[in-house]
Design a protein around this motif. Structure first.
Motif, PDB file in Angstrom:
ATOM      1  N   ALA A   4       0.337  -1.296   0.050  1.00 41.67           N
ATOM      2  CA  ALA A   4       0.027   0.060  -0.135  1.00 41.67           C
ATOM      3  C   ALA A   4       0.740   0.807   0.158  1.00 41.67           C
ATOM      4  O   ALA A   4       0.802   2.579  -0.161  1.00 41.67           O
ATOM      5  CB  ALA A   4      -1.047   0.018   1.434  1.00 41.67           C
ATOM      6  N   LEU A   5       1.915   0.902   0.448  1.00 45.13           N
ATOM      7  CA  LEU A   5       2.440   2.741   1.002  1.00 45.13           C
ATOM      8  C   LEU A   5       3.965   2.919  -0.529  1.00 45.13           C
ATOM      9  O   LEU A   5       3.591   3.697  -0.817  1.00 45.13           O
ATOM     10  CB  LEU A   5       3.916   1.828   2.034  1.00 45.13           C
ATOM     11  N   GLU A   6       4.208   1.961  -1.547  1.00 47.57           N
ATOM     12  CA  GLU A   6       4.466   1.694  -2.318  1.00 47.57           C
ATOM     13  C   GLU A   6       3.981   2.050  -3.299  1.00 47.57           C
ATOM     14  O   GLU A   6       3.732   3.189  -4.268  1.00 47.57           O
ATOM     15  CB  GLU A   6       5.428   0.572  -2.776  1.00 47.57           C
ATOM     16  N   LEU A   7       1.856   1.732  -3.701  1.00 45.28           N
ATOM     17  CA  LEU A   7       1.236   2.318  -4.423  1.00 45.28           C
ATOM     18  C   LEU A   7       0.745   3.353  -4.723  1.00 45.28           C
ATOM     19  O   LEU A   7       1.051   4.578  -5.123  1.00 45.28           O
ATOM     20  CB  LEU A   7       0.345   1.526  -4.704  1.00 45.28           C
ATOM     21  N   ILE A   8       1.502   3.743  -2.687  1.00 40.20           N
ATOM     22  CA  ILE A   8       0.849   5.558  -2.311  1.00 40.20           C
ATOM     23  C   ILE A   8       1.889   6.169  -2.871  1.00 40.20           C
ATOM     24  O   ILE A   8       1.340   7.024  -3.870  1.00 40.20           O
ATOM     25  CB  ILE A   8       0.483   5.823  -0.591  1.00 40.20           C
ATOM     26  N   HIS A   9       3.002   5.724  -3.054  1.00 46.71           N
ATOM     27  CA  HIS A   9       4.222   6.828  -3.564  1.00 46.71           C
ATOM     28  C   HIS A   9       4.607   6.480  -5.140  1.00 46.71           C
ATOM     29  O   HIS A   9       4.232   7.969  -5.673  1.00 46.71           O
ATOM     30  CB  HIS A   9       5.986   6.052  -2.887  1.00 46.71           C
ATOM     31  N   VAL A  41      -7.989  -0.653  -1.385  1.00 50.13           N
ATOM     32  CA  VAL A  41      -7.692  -1.811  -0.968  1.00 50.13           C
ATOM     33  C   VAL A  41      -7.643  -2.628  -0.487  1.00 50.13           C
ATOM     34  O   VAL A  41      -8.049  -3.193   0.688  1.00 50.13           O
ATOM     35  CB  VAL A  41      -8.142  -2.562  -2.823  1.00 50.13           C
ATOM     36  N   LEU A  42      -6.035  -2.321   0.020  1.00 51.83           N
ATOM     37  CA  LEU A  42      -5.219  -3.355   0.726  1.00 51.83           C
ATOM     38  C   LEU A  42      -4.933  -2.448   1.981  1.00 51.83           C
ATOM     39  O   LEU A  42      -5.784  -3.514   3.210  1.00 51.83           O
ATOM     40  CB  LEU A  42      -3.668  -3.151   0.172  1.00 51.83           C
ATOM     41  N   ILE A  43      -5.265  -1.337   1.873  1.00 52.43           N
ATOM     42  CA  ILE A  43      -5.718  -0.232   3.476  1.00 52.43           C
ATOM     43  C   ILE A  43      -7.048  -1.028   4.334  1.00 52.43           C
ATOM     44  O   ILE A  43      -6.964  -1.365   5.626  1.00 52.43           O
ATOM     45  CB  ILE A  43      -5.861   0.806   3.579  1.00 52.43           C
ATOM     46  N   SER A  44      -8.011  -1.528   3.840  1.00 49.28           N
ATOM     47  CA  SER A  44      -9.175  -1.642   3.937  1.00 49.28           C
ATOM     48  C   SER A  44      -9.107  -3.208   4.366  1.00 49.28           C
ATOM     49  O   SER A  44      -9.575  -3.953   5.325  1.00 49.28           O
ATOM     50  CB  SER A  44     -10.423  -2.386   2.405  1.00 49.28           C
ATOM     51  N   LYS A  45      -7.921  -4.283   4.711  1.00 47.53           N
ATOM     52  CA  LYS A  45      -7.911  -5.052   4.681  1.00 47.53           C
ATOM     53  C   LYS A  45      -6.713  -5.708   5.470  1.00 47.53           C
ATOM     54  O   LYS A  45      -6.903  -6.556   6.209  1.00 47.53           O
ATOM     55  CB  LYS A  45      -7.530  -6.245   3.337  1.00 47.53           C
ATOM     56  N   ILE A  46      -5.898  -4.688   6.179  1.00 55.19           N
ATOM     57  CA  ILE A  46      -5.205  -4.667   7.323  1.00 55.19           C
ATOM     58  C   ILE A  46      -6.249  -4.410   8.356  1.00 55.19           C
ATOM     59  O   ILE A  46      -7.140  -3.575   8.902  1.00 55.19           O
ATOM     60  CB  ILE A  46      -4.062  -3.420   7.379  1.00 55.19           C
TER      61      ILE A  46
END
Length: 322
Positions: free
Chosen positions: A72-77, A121-126
């Motif tokens: 998620a962090l890399e996708l935001i970047h 999407v990833l963040i919602s699953k954390i």
């Protein structure tokens, strides 16, 4: 040197992150698929996932928990990079054509939006309430930093406080979040979460200052894009602000920095004037201070090989050429 900090601790796990990222951005829409994969295949340092995984190494290291955070962090970047290339009209990045160069502004913007949406999407699953709160707050501040940069283009009256405000939001907060979230999902004690976040913040500030120096001093073949981009876009960076303070004849430099349409000769002349003031050396002294501060925060962490890896990473940030 660039691989020293990785050691063998997270290299295989970083490769897993890379593979999962490629699979995760797959879509049935060919242009979106091609543009997202193009951006991913350009590589990059993948520093943000590396920070996340290394922070997790100090405590209950679990790739199951760390993988979605790192991705998620890399996708935001990456989404921010695509949008930056549109704003900056950048045609190359890491020595390759940008998404903008290959597909234009509209596809670039939609690709950036798509990557950011995939991060959600990833963040919602954390399964940790702090993760979404921290990333939401940082995403807002990153946008504020970019707007501040656009608003202040070609403003030669900017001061150091305004510069630090921008780079904190543009770069340091996300790197700090990588370290902090890697620790949080690995069940680190609160004091260590803070220490890793503070380490990441100091290193993020150093990273951006080095980037700004390299835009003036680097070899284009190593830097992956033409130098002088900030000068052409009117982005007032630390070397420029310091050069105006240090110059014995600042009027000429101020005129050049404030000019919107610079020729290649004027860009070269401006770079020469900046270098002559000693602003580059002074900027790097500030980098050294931030790196020293980052390393000091590591003293609060357990004495394990990962701590040495983070120290090596700080040194890499300081001496990197790309």
């Amino acid at each position: 040197m660039k691989q020293l900090w990785l050691l063998n601790q997270i290299n295989s796990d970083l490769q897993r992150v890379e593979k999962e990222l490629t699979k995760f951005v797959e879509t049935d829409y060919p242009i979106l698929q091609d543009s997202a994969v193009h951006l991913l295949s350009a590589g990059g340092k993948r520093l943000r996932p590396a920070f996340t995984l290394l922070a997790g190494k100090f405590y209950s290291y679990s790739m199951e928990k760390l993988m979605p955070v790192a991705m998620a962090l890399e996708l935001i970047h990456m989404s921010s990079l695509v949008h930056d290339d549109v704003v900056d009209a950048s045609m190359t990045r890491r020595g390759r054509p940008t998404v903008k160069a290959k597909w234009g502004n509209i596809v670039s913007i939609e690709t950036g939006d798509y990557l950011f949406a995939k991060s959600l999407v990833l963040i919602s699953k954390i399964d940790h309430p702090e993760v979404a709160r921290i990333l939401a707050g940082i995403s807002v501040e990153m946008c504020q930093g970019e707007i501040q940069q656009i608003k202040s283009s070609f403003d030669v009256e900017q001061n150091l406080k305004q510069y630090y405000y921008r780079i904190k939001r543009k770069t340091a907060l996300l790197i700090s979040a990588c370290c902090k979230l890697g620790a949080i999902v690995s069940d680190a004690p609160r004091r260590q979460v803070w220490a890793l976040g503070a380490y990441g913040h100091s290193l993020g500030m150093a990273f951006q200052i080095v980037d700004d120096v390299l835009d003036i001093t680097a070899k284009p073949s190593e830097f992956g894009k033409p130098i002088g981009g900030d000068l052409r876009q009117g982005i007032m960076t630390l070397p420029m602000i310091l050069a105006l303070k240090l110059s014995t004849e600042p009027a000429q430099l101020k005129t050049l920095l404030g000019k919107m349409d610079k020729t290649d000769d004027e860009v070269s002349e401006t770079i020469g004037l900046i270098k002559a003031t000693g602003a580059i050396d002074q900027s790097m002294r500030l980098v050294d201070l931030y790196v020293k501060k980052a390393k000091k925060h590591l003293l609060d962490l357990p004495t394990i090989p990962t701590r040495k890896a983070l120290e090596d990473l700080a040194e890499f940030i300081r001496v990197r050429k790309f």
